[in-house]
Write a protein that holds these residues in place. Structure first.
Motif, PDB file in Angstrom:
ATOM      1  N   GLU A 162       0.804  -1.218   0.000  1.00 14.98           N
ATOM      2  CA  GLU A 162       0.000   0.000   0.000  1.00 14.98           C
ATOM      3  C   GLU A 162       0.840   1.272   0.000  1.00 14.98           C
ATOM      4  OE1 GLU A 162      -2.496  -0.338   3.438  1.00 14.98           O
ATOM      5  OE2 GLU A 162      -3.455  -2.185   2.769  1.00 14.98           O
ATOM      6  N   ARG A 190       0.399   4.334  -2.239  1.00 16.02           N
ATOM      7  CA  ARG A 190      -0.850   5.087  -2.094  1.00 16.02           C
ATOM      8  C   ARG A 190      -0.865   5.923  -0.812  1.00 16.02           C
ATOM      9  NH1 ARG A 190      -4.839   1.757  -1.285  1.00 16.02           N
ATOM     10  NH2 ARG A 190      -3.793  -0.267  -1.387  1.00 16.02           N
ATOM     11  N   GLY A 226      -7.967   3.139  -3.181  1.00 15.42           N
ATOM     12  CA  GLY A 226      -7.815   2.147  -4.234  1.00 15.42           C
ATOM     13  C   GLY A 226      -8.815   1.009  -4.082  1.00 15.42           C
ATOM     14  N   SER A 227      -8.472  -0.143  -4.630  1.00 13.81           N
ATOM     15  CA  SER A 227      -9.387  -1.292  -4.612  1.00 13.81           C
ATOM     16  C   SER A 227      -9.259  -2.141  -3.356  1.00 13.81           C
ATOM     17  CB  SER A 227      -9.138  -2.176  -5.835  1.00 13.81           C
ATOM     18  OG  SER A 227      -7.802  -2.678  -5.817  1.00 13.81           O
ATOM     19  N   SER A 238     -10.577   6.546  -5.601  1.00 11.43           N
ATOM     20  CA  SER A 238      -9.444   7.033  -6.401  1.00 11.43           C
ATOM     21  C   SER A 238      -9.025   8.451  -6.038  1.00 11.43           C
ATOM     22  CB  SER A 238      -9.798   6.967  -7.890  1.00 11.43           C
ATOM     23  OG  SER A 238     -10.917   7.784  -8.174  1.00 11.43           O
TER      24      SER A 238
END
Length: 791
Positions: free
Chosen positions: A556, A559, A611-612, A666
């Motif tokens: 991660e 991000r 994010g996902s 996002s």
């Protein structure tokens, strides 16, 4: 030094009945708990398969590599573990594994013994057992084996129990009669005691013969059952007065690959028909202690039965493999067939097979746990399939859901009757969260605390570890309307192959002892009472010790940016990006440890993209490996769901209500955390999302139950502190009752005191009368006391 506390009991204010199933047993094949343990087989590597490498695995430098990339020990420098050759000087012979003519499909290997020359004396092939074969004077041992020979071998074998110097304890002989496999059975009676005997097959003539499935059992198994159990270890379990047996694991059920997952159908029938398999605890199990034997053990001990079924997932932490949903049918049918085997009529296929195996009457399997320590979307999908299949055909079966790495009673809208929660943590955890279940939602499912033990620095079981667990257990007992089942784990460990500490009971071939935790479990199990009554404790306390840096998952890091840590006006750390191994950071097993683990009060600010997969930020992270890990975890899911939990060891506690906010996965989000001495606050985009105020850790915890049959009030008191607690005991609703009766106390001078195989009772409970004329009961430092007071 003395401290004070008060316990107020309202004996006439009944809260609810005690749960008859609160204390049970969790058995797993780990640390040779079964093979070389409670399963009374005395021969190690009886089918010569211990060096077989599991399918799709390979071994390099004594390490096993699984298909999914997990690496574990596989040290078999001994080519035939458990077996050695001895011969008189001048003889020539060798032994080797042979797969040319197997006994059957499930037993691919045999032992080929080639005696090229025996001019005098003998050639012997010997089994050394599980760190020695223990024999006792006057006891009978049942030996069975399969054998064949070449036409040139005369066929006479001397069979003896002896020591490494050749001193005989028992002897017999057999003449091999065929070049085809035949079964031979005989008895041996030892004429003396020996803890490290060997079983020897000896020839005084040249030639070749083969051995397969060599089995040696004491006749005196538990209830004298064939293929039975070791009585002294069963006796230890009976002392706990358990109510149920959960079997056969544990991670053992999951395996580390599809081939090493537990398949019950391979564990029933004659032992010559069973398939052995390599376990994730670094040894091969014979599966002699199979599905039928577990059911029989539970029945013989008068226990409810709980079968843990593999739900199409291997151990997700090793890492896991999964059965595709379209191929799950076979595994679901395995579960249904297991229930049918246990409970079905003899007119059905599986019921008739149960009868053939010696048990015409149904066993009465009651509980079924769907998976073990499984979690996440893949588990949830599979759970739904298994649950619906069970309830459609066997609605009376009580099902149990895994929540090991989820949070409490949040069941993702799935139909759940009981949830299984596991806790492996440190001393402070159990004391601080003794009241965890006081705050659980009573509208949710019932709770099964399926595995728990204090593991951090607890070696092979200390007094302090037992007392911290006891503090937690008082909380379970206070909430028996919700917490209906529990079981300590692991249960057994052979001192010669211990892969997990602590376990509840340790043993070798002849001796066994319980840890201080064993005695706590025994004390609580013996003094359950019938009704939980209202009681309250006031106690001096200590503050929870919160400190540590930060942590983030490596996957991660790209991000997360603009991470700033401040204390007052001082900037402790500033990182524009977390990738590229920045200073004041260290990578550890998929996690980036950030900053100084000694930090105590600070502010954190960072920008993140969810994010996902979301973002997981560790706070107050002590930067320790998993068994000692201790941190707060703020989890943000892509859909905006937010959780604040505490991770200690292999334990997870919900610290604040979950929140869900409107976010776009996002877009950059702003996470901010403020940590002060008495509170942790988490803000998302300027909005307060979570607040946690750590509770103090009391010196005393307690619970009270009423035993109406005996006419006694039972007060359990746990003091894990270094202080003598002058405890006022006030009993209301029972007349003018003097504080006197019988007391059971577990204590010792040093909280690190433990029992050993040679000093099994160093820390053990003492029972005596007591009387408190002034109503003040002095609880010693580091002690658990159970008081039984006539009312």
């Amino acid at each position: 030094m003395r401290k004070s506390a008060t316990v107020t009991v309202h004996a006439d204010q009944i809260r609810f009945p005690v749960s008859p199933t609160l204390y049970g047993l969790f058995f797993e094949e780990i640390s040779h708990a079964g093979d070389g343990g409670i399963y009374a087989e005395l021969i190690r590597n009886r089918s010569f398969e211990d060096t077989l490498v599991p399918d799709r695995c390979h071994v390099e430098d004594c390490m096993l590599h699984s298909p999914a990339g997990w690496v574990s020990p596989f040290d078999h420098s001994d080519p035939i573990p458990g077996w050695i050759m001895q011969m008189t000087e001048g003889c020539e012979a060798e032994i080797k594994l042979d797969d040319a003519f197997p006994l059957n499909e499930t037993n691919p290997l045999s032992l080929k013994v080639e005696a090229a020359s025996v001019p005098h004396g003998r050639v012997s092939v010997c089994n050394t057992g599980f760190w020695g074969i223990p024999v006792r004077s006057g006891e009978t041992y049942n030996l069975s084996f399969y054998a064949k020979k070449t036409d040139g071998f005369q066929g006479e074998l001397e069979i003896t129990l002896e020591d490494r110097s050749g001193n005989l304890y028992a002897s017999s002989s057999v003449t091999l009669t065929s070049s085809e496999w035949r079964k031979y059975e005989l008895t041996l009676v030892s004429d003396r005691d020996e803890s490290e005997a060997m079983l020897a097959f000896s020839s005084r003539s040249a030639g070749t013969f083969w051995l397969e499935l060599v089995s040696l059992f004491p006749r005196a198994t538990f209830l004298h059952r064939k293929n039975g159990l070791r009585p002294d270890l069963v006796g230890m379990l009976q002392q706990l007065k358990p109510s149920f047996l959960r079997f056969p694991g544990g991670c053992f059920v999951e395996g580390f690959s599809v081939e090493t997952a537990y398949r019950w159908k391979k564990t029933i029938g004659d032992i010559s028909e069973r398939t052995s398999h390599w376990t994730l605890w670094h040894y091969r199990t014979t599966n002699g202690l199979g599905y039928h034997e577990y059911l029989q053990m539970a029945e013989d001990m008068g226990l409810y039965m709980m079968f843990v079924v593999n739900c199409g997932l291997t151990c997700q932490g090793r890492p896991g493999e999964l059965i595709p949903m379209e191929e799950l049918g076979e595994w679901v049918q395995d579960m249904l067939d297991a229930i049918e085997y246990a409970n079905g009529p003899v007119t059905g296929y599986w019921g008739s097979l149960r009868a053939k195996n010696g048990h015409p009457e149904p066993f009465g399997l009651k509980y079924l746990e769907i998976g073990n320590e499984n979690f996440g979307p893949e588990y949830n999908r599979r759970y739904q399939v298994f649950y619906e299949a069970v309830k459609e055909k066997y609605p009376e079966i009580v099902t149990i859901w895994n929540t090991h790495w989820e949070v409490g009673t949040e069941t993702k809208d799935l139909p759940v009757e009981i949830v299984d929660e596991h806790f492996y943590a440190d001393n402070d955890f159990y004391q601080q969260y003794h009241d965890m279940y006081d705050h659980y939602d009573r509208n949710g499912p019932k709770i099964y605390v399926g595995e728990y033990a204090m593991i951090a620095g607890n070696k092979s079981g200390t007094l302090l570890g037992a007392l911290s667990e006891a503090a937690f257990m008082t909380g379970m007992e206070r909430n028996q309307d919700l917490v209906t089942m529990s079981s300590y784990a692991p249960l057994f460990a052979n001192i010669h192959h211990t892969v997990w500490d602590p376990s509840l009971i340790y043993f070798d071939g002849t001796k066994v002892y319980g840890t201080p935790s064993f005695h706590i479990q025994k004390m609580f199990g013996e003094h359950r009472g019938e009704l939980v009554v209202d009681s309250h404790v006031t106690s001096e306390s200590r503050s929870a010790d919160l400190y540590g840096g930060l942590g983030a998952m490596e996957k991660e890091l790209d991000r997360i940016r603009d991470l700033v840590v401040k204390r007052g006006g001082e900037t402790l750390l500033r990182l524009d990006h977390l990738t590229g191994s920045p200073q004041q950071c260290r990578e550890f097993h998929g996690t980036l440890w950030i900053g100084d683990p000694s930090w105590r009060q600070y502010d954190v600010s960072a920008k993140v993209i969810l994010g996902s997969e979301g973002i997981r930020l560790r706070l107050l992270d002590r930067h320790q490996p998993w068994d000692k890990q201790n941190y707060l975890l703020w989890e943000l899911d892509p859909d905006g769901e937010s959780r604040l939990v505490r991770i200690v060891g292999w334990s997870r506690v919900k610290l604040a209500p979950n929140r869900k906010t409107a976010v776009h996965p996002s877009d950059w989000q702003h996470m901010q955390v403020t940590i002060v001495e008495d509170a942790v606050q988490c803000f998302l985009n300027g909005e307060l999302i979570h607040e946690y105020r750590p509770a103090p850790i009391p010196f005393l915890t307690s619970v009270s139950t009423l035993d109406r049959t005996a006419g006694e009030l039972i007060i359990k008191l746990v003091n894990p502190s270094p202080y003598l607690l002058e405890t006022e005991i006030h009993i209301h609703g029972a007349g003018n009752v003097p504080v006197q009766g019988r007391q059971t106390i577990l204590t010792s001078r040093n909280p690190e005191d433990a029992n050993t195989i040679d000093r099994p009772e160093s820390v053990s409970p003492k029972v005596s009368d007591f009387r408190c004329d002034d109503g003040v009961y002095p609880i010693p430092p580091y002690a658990a006391a159970i008081l039984r007071i006539k009312i």
